[in-house]
Design a protein around this motif. Structure first.
Motif, mmCIF file in Angstrom:
data_model
loop_
_atom_site.group_PDB
_atom_site.id
_atom_site.type_symbol
_atom_site.label_atom_id
_atom_site.label_comp_id
_atom_site.label_asym_id
_atom_site.label_seq_id
_atom_site.Cartn_x
_atom_site.Cartn_y
_atom_site.Cartn_z
ATOM 1 N N LYS A 67 0.843 -1.205 0.000
ATOM 2 C CA LYS A 67 0.000 0.000 0.000
ATOM 3 C C LYS A 67 0.874 1.249 0.000
ATOM 4 C CE LYS A 67 -3.983 -2.115 2.102
ATOM 5 N NZ LYS A 67 -4.596 -2.540 3.386
ATOM 6 N N GLU A 147 -0.869 -14.182 2.066
ATOM 7 C CA GLU A 147 -2.248 -13.788 2.346
ATOM 8 C C GLU A 147 -2.591 -13.893 3.822
ATOM 9 O OE1 GLU A 147 -4.298 -16.122 -0.564
ATOM 10 O OE2 GLU A 147 -3.649 -14.715 -2.139
ATOM 11 N N ARG A 148 -1.592 -14.171 4.619
ATOM 12 C CA ARG A 148 -1.844 -14.272 6.060
ATOM 13 C C ARG A 148 -2.346 -12.932 6.618
ATOM 14 N NH1 ARG A 148 3.302 -17.248 8.702
ATOM 15 N NH2 ARG A 148 3.140 -19.243 7.616
ATOM 16 N N GLU A 149 -3.046 -13.083 7.716
ATOM 17 C CA GLU A 149 -3.688 -11.920 8.355
ATOM 18 C C GLU A 149 -2.690 -10.807 8.685
ATOM 19 O OE1 GLU A 149 -7.052 -10.275 8.677
ATOM 20 O OE2 GLU A 149 -7.000 -12.429 8.236
ATOM 21 N N TYR A 151 -0.124 -9.783 7.299
ATOM 22 C CA TYR A 151 0.379 -8.944 6.199
ATOM 23 C C TYR A 151 -0.718 -8.092 5.574
ATOM 24 C CZ TYR A 151 4.344 -12.119 6.487
ATOM 25 O OH TYR A 151 5.413 -12.846 6.922
ATOM 26 N N LYS A 152 -1.961 -8.406 5.895
ATOM 27 C CA LYS A 152 -3.113 -7.725 5.287
ATOM 28 C C LYS A 152 -2.998 -6.204 5.309
ATOM 29 C CE LYS A 152 -6.096 -10.681 3.579
ATOM 30 N NZ LYS A 152 -6.959 -11.671 4.313
ATOM 31 N N PRO A 153 -2.615 -5.613 6.495
ATOM 32 C CA PRO A 153 -2.576 -4.148 6.533
ATOM 33 C C PRO A 153 -1.535 -3.530 5.590
ATOM 34 C CG PRO A 153 -2.374 -5.107 8.735
ATOM 35 C CD PRO A 153 -2.245 -6.223 7.763
ATOM 36 N N ASP A 156 -1.248 -4.438 -0.653
ATOM 37 C CA ASP A 156 -2.386 -4.025 -1.468
ATOM 38 C C ASP A 156 -2.934 -5.236 -2.217
ATOM 39 O OD1 ASP A 156 -4.229 -2.622 -2.918
ATOM 40 O OD2 ASP A 156 -2.765 -1.904 -4.396
ATOM 41 N N LYS A 157 -2.028 -5.869 -2.995
ATOM 42 C CA LYS A 157 -2.455 -7.095 -3.688
ATOM 43 C C LYS A 157 -1.234 -7.961 -4.074
ATOM 44 C CE LYS A 157 -2.462 -5.482 -8.421
ATOM 45 N NZ LYS A 157 -2.830 -4.237 -9.052
#
Lengths: 305, 226
Positions: A67, A147-149, A151-153, A156-157
């Protein structure tokens, strides 16, 4: 009789029949040379295929887009985590500035695009990690890891899902090439060996009466077999040397074309020169083993007198 | 000593080559086996070098059952017997000299012996000038004499000759027979298969007559009577 004398007699007799049956020897050597040629070509083909697969694999990667505004140290941490994975071969970090520079360079002929970029005022591109896997079928698990939680924040993709199908297909193509290459090599090698074996058998078939006479005159089996083994070994050596002599210029001529056509960057000729002695050794080993073994088996039938 | 003990060779009921042949041959004997073509002469000789196996009975050479010898060891037996085959069986890819030398090489003669003896033996059979010729370059009679030279060269205990004069003119025939008798005088056992009446009647040695696979006569100083 001393063994040395027996060996001398057997060798002399083998050389003599080799020379006296000049045409038969030439024909047999030709077939054996073809066999060794096929086998060496299979080896070289394997080298090309390997480098082709390597190239294909090297072109596949997945990109992780961070991001906007993600701090560098966070990205570096993700990078370290990814690099820990055994499946990962390499990770390349591209900063937003580098990405912009690449983008500008790539689209320098498109003033409209560059203008609108300038109008935007800020760099819209995201920091990226380009990840390469050791094997193409490992991308899924790497993508899964990202895709683990936790790293989510930050992320971006991950462009895996878009490319999953292509990667999967490439992966199966690579597997297919490997499998069919192995099967094809095996079949062709078997055919080549059988042809050479039968040629030698035919050559010895013409001598079956002589073998019978030698037996009846009281020659021991090794005394009869020896000259045929000598001739067989000689066929193999000459065939291997001939093949190499023919193959060297052929590979030299063909190598640049192959590299150009397949864009593999592999220099087949360089490979050949680098491994010259190993290849020649292998050819000699195949030739000698094939010549001696075929002769041994072929003569055996006619010793039962 | 050679001993045929009740030997039969039966291919099938219409082709009986030998039937119940018993025969002893002492060392140093000169034995002629006579009979018409098809009487079983060749078959009998082939039994001795184990080229053919008997359907029944046994063949001994010095109390060794010839047909019990494993294939790989037969060469030792065969080196003791010099054979002149009816169809010569020379090695086509070798010269007359090399054919004779081969038998000596097989019998483990030294190179010196080979160099010394081969020309002598070829001279003995009258082929001194043809030493370098291949069998295809020789006449039937010459091939036969090469075959004889090969059988003699390594000085075997036994010489077994199957129609060795079949392709020779009378003059050559008598040379060969005299040669065989001379070798016999020196102690070699000679077995001669022939249907040449004149030879048999002249040499006055032991004659074994075969008729349709059976021994019909065995006389110490025989004549050709059939």
């Amino acid at each position: 009789m001393p063994l040395v004398e027996t060996i001398k007699r057997v060798t002399r007799s083998g050389l003599q029949s080799f020379v006296r049956n000049g045409w038969l020897s030439t024909a047999t050597i030709s077939v054996m040379a073809l066999t060794i040629f096929v086998m060496t070509s299979l080896l070289l083909l394997n080298v090309i295929t390997q480098s082709l697969i390597f190239n294909l694999q090297d072109r596949i990667d997945i990109s992780v887009y961070f991001k906007q505004g993600t701090p560098e140290d966070e990205i570096a941490k993700v990078r370290r985590d990814v690099e820990q994975l055994t499946e990962v071969k390499s990770v390349q970090y591209v900063t937003p500035d580098e990405a912009l520079a690449v983008f500008k360079e790539r689209h320098k002929d498109n003033p409209l695009l560059l203008e609108s970029l300038a109008e935007l005022g800020e760099n819209p591109l995201e920091a990226t990690l380009n990840i390469k896997a050791r094997e193409t079928d490992q991308f899924a698990s790497i993508a899964g890891f990202l895709e683990r939680e936790m790293y989510k924040p930050l992320i971006d993709k991950v462009n895996y899902s878009q490319n999953a199908e292509v990667i999967g297909r490439l992966s199966s193509i690579i597997g297919g090439i490997r499998r069919s290459g192995a099967i094809l090599s095996f079949v062709l090698a078997a055919v080549a060996v059988l042809v050479a074996f039968n040629t030698i058998r035919l050559a010895i078939y013409t001598a079956r009466d002589e073998i019978g006479v030698m037996r009846l005159v009281g020659a021991s089996n090794w005394f009869i077999r020896g000259p045929f083994l000598v001739a067989g070994v000689l066929y193999g050596i000459i065939a291997a040397l001939t093949t190499t002599a023919v193959l060297l210029p052929v590979v030299g001529a063909v190598s640049p074309k192959i590299s150009g056509f397949l864009l593999t960057g592999t220099n087949l000729f360089a490979y050949f020169k680098q491994n010259f002695w190993v290849i020649l050794g292998l050819e000699l080993a195949v030739g000698i083993a094939l010549g001696a073994l075929s002769s041994y088996i072929a003569v055996r039938r006619y010793l039962k007198v | 000593m050679i001993k045929f003990d009740n030997v039969s060779k039966i291919y099938n009921e219409h082709a009986v080559a030998l039937e119940g042949v018993s025969l002893e041959i002492q060392p140093g004997e000169f034995v002629s086996i006579v009979g018409q073509s098809g009487a079983g002469k060749s078959t009998l000789l082939k039994m001795l070098i184990a080229e053919e196996k008997p359907s029944a009975g046994r063949v001994f050479l010095d109390s060794i059952d010839v047909h019990q010898i494993p294939l790989a060891k037969l060469s030792i037996l065969r080196r003791r017997i010099g054979t002149v085959f009816q169809d010569f069986r020379l090695l086509a890819e070798r010269t007359a000299h090399e054919n004779v030398a081969f038998a000596m090489e097989v019998a483990a003669a030294t190179n010196e012996e080979i160099e010394r003896d081969v020309p002598k033996v070829l001279e003995l059979v009258g082929l001194k000038d043809k030493a370098g010729n291949f069998p295809r370059e020789l006449s039937g009679g010459e091939k036969q004499r090469v075959a004889l030279a090969r059988a003699l060269a390594h000085r075997p205990d036994i010489i077994m000759a199957d129609e060795p004069t079949g392709n020779l003119d009378p003059l050559n025939t008598w040379d060969i027979i005299r040669l065989l008798m001379k070798i016999n005088d020196l102690g070699t056992t000679v077995i001669l298969a022939t249907h040449d009446r004149e030879i048999i009647n002249t040499i006055e040695r032991r004659v074994v007559s075969l008729d349709r696979g059976r021994v019909v006569r065995d006389e110490a100083r025989g004549r050709y009577i059939l």
